[in-house]
Design a protein around this motif. Structure first.
Motif, short mmCIF file in Angstrom:
data_model
loop_
_atom_site.label_atom_id
_atom_site.label_comp_id
_atom_site.label_asym_id
_atom_site.label_seq_id
_atom_site.Cartn_x
_atom_site.Cartn_y
_atom_site.Cartn_z
N ARG A 99 -9.31 -5.57 2.58
CA ARG A 99 -8.99 -5.27 3.97
C ARG A 99 -9.92 -6.01 4.93
NH1 ARG A 99 -6.16 -0.76 5.87
NH2 ARG A 99 -4.20 -0.90 4.78
N LEU A 100 -11.22 -5.94 4.63
CA LEU A 100 -12.20 -6.58 5.50
C LEU A 100 -12.01 -8.09 5.51
CD1 LEU A 100 -15.32 -4.41 4.63
CD2 LEU A 100 -14.16 -4.49 6.83
N GLU A 101 -11.71 -8.65 4.33
CA GLU A 101 -11.51 -10.09 4.24
C GLU A 101 -10.31 -10.52 5.07
OE1 GLU A 101 -11.30 -11.56 0.26
OE2 GLU A 101 -11.17 -13.65 0.92
N GLU A 102 -9.21 -9.77 4.94
CA GLU A 102 -8.02 -10.08 5.73
C GLU A 102 -8.36 -10.02 7.22
OE1 GLU A 102 -4.69 -8.25 2.63
OE2 GLU A 102 -5.52 -7.02 4.24
N HIS A 103 -9.16 -9.00 7.58
CA HIS A 103 -9.53 -8.85 8.98
C HIS A 103 -10.38 -10.04 9.46
CE1 HIS A 103 -10.45 -6.92 12.72
NE2 HIS A 103 -11.74 -7.11 12.51
N ILE A 148 -11.18 1.05 -5.36
CA ILE A 148 -11.36 1.43 -3.95
C ILE A 148 -12.26 0.41 -3.26
CG2 ILE A 148 -12.37 3.18 -2.42
CD1 ILE A 148 -11.46 5.24 -4.66
N LYS A 149 -13.33 0.02 -3.94
CA LYS A 149 -14.23 -0.98 -3.38
C LYS A 149 -13.48 -2.29 -3.10
CE LYS A 149 -17.11 -3.67 -5.35
NZ LYS A 149 -17.97 -4.12 -6.46
N ASP A 208 0.82 -1.21 0.00
CA ASP A 208 0.00 0.00 0.00
C ASP A 208 0.86 1.26 0.00
OD1 ASP A 208 -2.31 -1.35 -0.18
OD2 ASP A 208 -2.97 -1.02 1.88
N HIS A 230 -10.34 -2.67 -2.65
CA HIS A 230 -9.40 -2.40 -1.57
C HIS A 230 -10.08 -2.56 -0.20
CE1 HIS A 230 -5.40 -0.51 -0.85
NE2 HIS A 230 -5.91 -0.49 0.37
N ILE A 231 -11.23 -1.94 -0.07
CA ILE A 231 -11.98 -2.02 1.20
C ILE A 231 -12.32 -3.48 1.51
CG2 ILE A 231 -14.14 -1.40 2.35
CD1 ILE A 231 -14.17 1.15 0.59
N LEU A 232 -12.83 -4.19 0.50
CA LEU A 232 -13.25 -5.57 0.72
C LEU A 232 -12.07 -6.48 1.05
CD1 LEU A 232 -16.00 -5.92 -2.00
CD2 LEU A 232 -16.34 -5.92 0.47
N ARG A 248 -13.15 3.83 -8.74
CA ARG A 248 -14.19 3.49 -7.78
C ARG A 248 -14.18 1.98 -7.47
NH1 ARG A 248 -17.86 6.41 -10.69
NH2 ARG A 248 -17.87 8.51 -9.85
#
Lengths: 337, 337
Positions: free
Chosen positions: B281-285, B274-275, B33, B277-279, B271
């Motif tokens: 991150r959430l998946e890794e979390h 970015i979506k 990143d 990217h967010i997903l 767009r």
């Protein structure tokens, strides 16, 4: 029709209701979750088998003969024919109507085909949910047949109990199958069209390649990493070798059951499904949340607003304080964990 | 090496640093990143072209000749050769070393190949990020070449400015290409191997198919839905037709630019990034959060605990109160919006 009623009809193996329920899954209908919740208690007993292989090796013939063999043993069968290479949307496109006609009025068999839908990852989710619907109608076996060999197949087959790879002496050097990565996901290999020239050389070559390619330490998707992969021969269009294939599969599956590996595998599959479910929800939310959409649109084009930084801002809006602390470190630490 | 230093070397077109940065992207390194943030201001000027088509039509030859033609016009070129059908992990497997040797010491060209990585959706993300890295090294054109034709290609090509579909008179009936869904994403079609028999009939057939298949009302991925798709012929191994292809592409792209459609397309791509990217991150979390993992494990197997219901419980832990209200309706309302 209300969902409880639909569930009842599915459980009663009403073909029209099964089809209708599958369309709901394919179209990602708002009622899909309630439908899947409703059939949940009727799911978990059937064995799920994936059948794959290069084009022209006779996968459909193998599957048709497997259906017949299973019916002879009084087992009820559901079949899902998946075409991940097509980008056409849902519906029956793989000639399942013709196949259904052949099956006729046998209520012990249900066949459905699926093609890739718009969204990424959508096909494997739709396939596993469709398998649930069909299983809830009282099937003992679910066969998932794919037309090609590739990454999509590997994903779809993550949810099944056993993978059958069909080859033929004409399907070329075994190295080719290796290259596509399909050897790694197979639990049983069938060399179909065994009457064609070159069978013995092909099988020998295949077995040698397997020895080289699958050392005992390499785990594969399904089953034990130590098991030697069975290589069978068949001549499906004459019905030869099908009973042996079925015996091998049943032996393999009962081995998985007894060792507890089947239960373990299914827990893993369930965990993966739950994760996908959560992410799908979040994705839908991201697409519809006006606050996030506005934030992203405002940020795009600003100096220094990289996709990563915009994503972090959006995450702040989305997640709770506690999760935020873990997910968005105060110091620059790059992605993920 | 620190990231600022690496960025500087990439911008100075140091091939070793570019390769190193791409490996970081492929391996999803924690510094990815920061790296992408660092090169962000050097990205956005290059034109990105996708090249696809069935096996054996001469895609690589076309791409090699395009590189030569662009170099003659003093343009610097980056090439990414993508193989979505392989499930082998990352790295250079498509003979790019050999191609690089041919290019020799020309610093105006950089070639890299990529294969599918483990995770779903990972390949298109890695490809677009790799394109960023290569572009930051001062390239004017980025060519993304894929080996097959399928859903993965469609996804990868969502991020490019123009898609070139390569066919040959031998690649069979145009209906076949239609079936694979590739006509829908092409902006320019080149019939290569124009010296082979059957060229005229093939082109006529192709044009008829295009008329039928792409009525003016059907929007396609790139460019205007009303534009008639150009059909060119080429004989790439003799260098014939390449200048015309390049002219057509440049005309197409400048048309997109002038109409403002290129900027609009790129906003859409951003767009989507970015979506993703967010997903991601959430998946890794989701995979690392012990509270959620424990919750899921406790729920699995409980009576009535369907994947959907377990997912809702996990979402409660993950998202904030406000989002929760929108995302998890108090009454049963099924999935999403």
């Amino acid at each position: 029709m209300d969902i409880n009623n639909l569930v009842k009809r599915i459980v009663a193996a009403d073909k029209l209701s099964i089809s209708r329920a599958i369309s709901m899954i394919e179209n990602n209908s708002p009622d899909s979750d309630n439908l899947l919740d409703g059939i949940h208690k009727y799911v978990g007993r059937a064995l799920r088998i994936g059948v794959t292989g290069p084009p022209g090796v006779g996968k459909s013939t193998i599957v048709n003969e497997l259906i017949a063999a299973l019916r002879k043993r009084d087992k009820r069968v559901g079949v899902i024919a998946v075409d991940p290479s097509s980008i056409f949307c849902g519906g029956a496109i793989l000639g399942d109507r013709i196949r259904m006609q052949k099956i006729g009025v046998d209520n012990g068999v249900f066949i459905r085909s699926m093609a890739t839908r718009g969204c990424s990852g959508g096909l494997s989710r739709a396939t596993v949910e469709t398998a649930d619907i069909i299983e809830a109608s009282g099937k003992d076996y679910i066969i998932i047949e794919t037309v090609g060999v590739g990454q999509s197949e590997v994903e779809i087959f993550r949810s099944v109990d056993a993978v059958v790879l069909v080859l033929s002496p004409e399907s070329g050097d075994a190295i080719q199958a290796m290259k596509a990565g399909i050897m790694e996901i197979a639990d049983v290999i069938v060399v179909n069209k065994a009457d064609r020239p070159g069978l013995d050389a092909f099988v020998t070559n295949l077995k040698n390649t397997l020895e080289l390619a699958r050392p005992q330490s390499v785990p594969h998707l399904c089953g034990s990493s130590k098991a030697k992969i069975p290589v069978l021969t068949a001549q499906a269009n004459a019905g030869i070798g099908i009973a042996e294939l079925l015996d091998t599969l049943e032996k393999y599956l009962s081995g998985l059951k007894e060792s507890g590996k089947l239960a373990q595998r299914r827990r893993d599959v369930l965990r993966e499904r739950i994760k996908t479910h959560i992410l799908t929800r979040l994705e839908e939310h991201l697409l519809s949340d006006k606050k996030i959409t506005k934030l992203v649109d405002n940020e795009i084009g600003k100096a220094g607003a990289t996709p990563g930084k915009i994503a972090q801002k959006a995450l702040r809006v989305l997640i709770n304080r506690k999760t935020r602390k873990v997910l968005i470190p105060s110091k620059k630490r790059g992605r993920g964990v």
